[in-house]
Write an enzyme that holds these catalytic residues in place. Sequence first.
Site, short mmCIF file in Angstrom:
data_model
loop_
_atom_site.label_atom_id
_atom_site.label_comp_id
_atom_site.label_asym_id
_atom_site.label_seq_id
_atom_site.Cartn_x
_atom_site.Cartn_y
_atom_site.Cartn_z
N GLU A 221 0.80 -1.27 -0.09
CA GLU A 221 0.17 0.09 0.00
C GLU A 221 0.82 1.20 0.08
OE1 GLU A 221 -3.03 -0.79 -0.69
OE2 GLU A 221 -3.33 -2.65 0.61
N ASP B 174 -1.85 -0.97 -9.30
CA ASP B 174 -2.18 -2.31 -9.05
C ASP B 174 -2.27 -3.06 -10.24
OD1 ASP B 174 -2.05 -2.18 -6.37
OD2 ASP B 174 -4.16 -1.88 -6.20
#
Lengths: 531, 353
Positions: free
Chosen positions: A189, A351
Site C-alpha cells: 500500500e 495495481d
Amino acid sequence: MTGSICFILHAHLPFIRHPEHDSFFEERWFFEAVMESYIPLLDMLHRLADERVEARLTFSVSPTLMTLFNDPLMQRRCEAYIEQQIELAEKETRRTQGRGIEEQLAAMYLRRFKRCRDFLRDFCRGNLTNAFCSLRDRGIVELGTTAATHGYLPLLAEDEASVRAQIMTGVQCFQRFAGFPPRFFWLPECGYYAGVEKFLAEAGIETTVLDAHGFRHADPPPPGDVFSPARCPNGLTVLARDPAAAQQVWSADEGYPGDPDYREYHRDIGHVLPEEYIAPYILDGRIRINTGIKYWRVTDRESDRKEWYNPLRAGEKARRHAEHFVRMRKRAFREHNECSDSAPVCVAPYDCELFGHWWYEGPRWLEHVLRLTAADPELETRAVGEMAARRPPPPSIRPADSSWGQNGYHEYWLNESNAWCRPELHEASERLRAAVGRPPPRRGSPEDRALKQAARELLLAQASDWPFLIRSDTAGRYAEERFRKHIHRVHWLCGFIERNEPVNLPGLAALEAADNIFPNIDCLYFRDGRE
Amino acid sequence: MSDYTSNGGPKGAEPLIDQKIPPDDLKKRLDAVDSAPVESAPSAVPYIALLPIDPYRLHAFWKISPSAYTAALEQLGDAGTPALCIRMLQLPGMDALDEEAAYWFDVEVHGFSQSWEIDVAEGGRCYRAVLGLRSPSGRWVAVARSRAVRTPAGRAPDLDMPMPPKQPAPVFAEPKPPLDEEAILADVDAEMKAASAADPTPGASLSSAWSAVTEHAVDTVAEWVIEGRAAPGLQVWVQHRPVPLDGEGRFAIRRPISRHELDAIRLEEGPDADWDFDPPAYWSASRWNEPLFEMAATLHLRGRIEGVAPPALAALGATVKEDGTFGLVKAVPRGAFLPPSVRITAHRTRDGE
C-alpha cells in the site's frame, strides 16, 4: 533525452486457497486476475520483446501470489476455470448468432479465452512464474517483491520482529520461486514509516517507492520534488510516485478508465441473462456473479443506461489516451528541466489487477504508451531498480511516513470498522514470540512443525487485505472469518508448546495442508533481538 | 522457456508443503481445529500499544487484567474513585526518556473500553502513551507504557482508491447491426479533435506561455484568479483555510503561481446539496448528480518584455504595448493542471447554515 518513465505494476492477491472444498468462490479472484490481467499483460510484453521494442518496466509480485502461481492445486483449478469460461463463450456464440455486435463480442471473448488457455498451458506450462522470469531474462521486465503476506508495515511497526519477518520471509519466498534475490521491494500500500529501511537493507533491497508526500514532507524535501530519486540515510534508494501520472489512471472521476467508450466492469451477463441459461456459471446455480463476459460500455457513469461495447472505438480511445499520457509526461519533464539539471524520472505505480480486470483496455493502453515512448527520442522507460545505480548518487533525505491509501496515511487499515484486529494481532505475535523464545525443539519434530505453522498463520493474519476488505465491505465477512481463523490457529498451536503437551498431529497436518505457504519459514524472525 | 520447470517455478525450487489429505477429511480436521477452545496467553502482563493514524490522530489499545488493576488501585491508596487515563507524553525524540517530555496531557477513558483515538495538535512529533490510574487528588500510578511512536509529518493529497464494485441493474439485450469500422474511426477522430481543441497543443499551451514569458520577460506577475459559488450550507477551503463567502455563497480568490508548482487539482466532494448553476466555463464538484460548488479559473500574466515578444504570447492572444508591457488573461479549461496552492475543498458547515 527529456526524462524517464518508471512503470511499476504491483501484482498481489491474498493467499486464498481452499483445498478442503471442491470449489471455493473467493478463489475466483485468482482465476479472474490470471485470465484478465496477468496473461494479457504478459502476452503483450512478450510480443514487445519479440519485436525488440525498447521498453522496460518493473513488476512487483507478492509472495502470496507467487505461491499461488506455483501451487499444483491452484494450477489445476485455474485450468478448469479457463475451460469453463471457454465453454460459456462457445455457448454465447451460439446464443448470439445473427445478433450483430453481440455475436461479434461473444466471438471476441471466445478468441481471448482460448488464447489465455494456450498461453498458460503451452507457453507457461501452467505456471505464470515462468512467463515473468522469461520476460526478466529478455531484459524487458525487472522483478521485485513485497512483504510476505502484504502486511501493512506502518501498523506492524510496534512489533519490529513482525516487520522483519514480513520482509525477510517475503524476500526468501520470492528468491525460492524466481531463482534470484529481489533488489526492488514494493512497500504494501506504499506504506512507509521511518525505520523500515533498516529491514529492507538487511534483506538486500536497494530500491523502493513512496507516495509523493513522503518526499514533499521529507527532511529536507528533495530538490527535484517527485521527479528525482533520493536516498535514505542508510543508502536505500527511494523514488516518489508522480501524483499527476497516478491521477490520470487511478482517479475514479478524471482517470482514463472511466471513459464512456471503455468496457463497463459492473455489467456482466452473469447478472442479466435468464437464470436457467446462466445457472452453470454462477454461484450454486442461483447466486448471480460476474462471469467475465460483458457486452456494454461505460456510456454514462451516472446512469444505468448502457450501450453496446465497441472494441474498435475503445481501442482507438486507448491509443489516444496513451498519446495524452505521453504528452503530459513530456510537458511535466520540460517544466522540470527548466529549473533542474537532473534528468527527471516519473514513477508511475499501479495495481497490476487494474489493467485488464478492472480496466479492460488497460493492457492495450500500456502497450501504446510503451511503443510511443520507445519511438520518442525525448523519452525512455526504465526499471525502478536502475535508479539505484544512478550517478551522481541522489541526495540524502529522511522521508515522511506516508501511504497511497485514502487521505495518504494509515486510516484505511485502522478505523472503527477494523481497529479490533490490532489487539488480536498484538496478542498473537506476543504469544508466538514467547513460544519461539523457549529452547528450540528438534528440527522436524512436531513441536518444530507447530511453531513454523504458527508463524505462517500469524503472517497470514497480518495481511493488509483483511482490514482493507472489512473497511470497504467487499467480502468483509470472508475477510473477518479468515483473520479470526488465523489468529485462533496461532493460539491453538502455541498452546501445545506452552503446556509441553504432545501436538495434535492430525490438526497440525491439516493446517500444513491448508495454509501451505512458506515451507521454509524461519520462525526465529519473530524472536526479539535476532540479528 | 527451457530454464523453467513446468511446476514449481525455476529448476531448483523446493517443493511446496503437500500434505495429501482428502478434502472431506481435511475439512473435518480444520473444523475441529477452528472450533477447539483455546486459552488466552498465560502471561497477564498489562500492555498499551500506540499506533499513528495520520499526523493528528493516534490509536491506542490496551489490556489490563483485573489483578493488575487491583494492584494499581492498592498502590494508589487514595480516597475516591480513580480514573483510568492515558497519559500522552510528547517526547523530543524516539529515544527520549519520559522525564524529557516537552509536555503531556491526560485522556480519561471509559472504564470498559480497551481502545481510544487520541487527537494531537502537531504532526511529525514523538509520543508515548502511559496507561494508568489517576486519583481525584491527582495522584498517578502507571500500569503500562507503550513504545514511542512518531506521527507522520504534514498532510497529504487525497488520492482515489479503486472503486468497490456495485451491483448493476438488469438490461435487455437487443440485436444490433454489425460494426462499421470506418464510420467508428471517423467518429472517434472527430471526437478526439474536439478534445484536442480544449487541450491546447504544446505550442499554445498555458505552460508554454508561462515558459516563454519567464524566459523573455521581466517584472512578471503570474497568478490564478478563481471565482465561484458554493452550494448553500457548504464552506469552501483553500489550503485548509476557509474562504469568505458572500450572502449567495460567492467567493473570489487570487493565488500567485510558483513556476515549479504543477500538479493536478483535486476537488473534494462534500455532502448533498440542492442548487443550480450557470457559469460559462467552470470546474465543479458534485455528489450523486447534485452540484456542490462551481468555479471558473483564469490565468493572469502581467509583465514587461525586453526585446522581441515571443510568438507563444501572440499565439495566446496577449497584447504587447510599445513599452513592452503585456497582459494576458486566459480561461483555464476543465482538466488543466493547477498547482497545489489552489487546492480547494468544500465541506458542509457543522450547523448546516
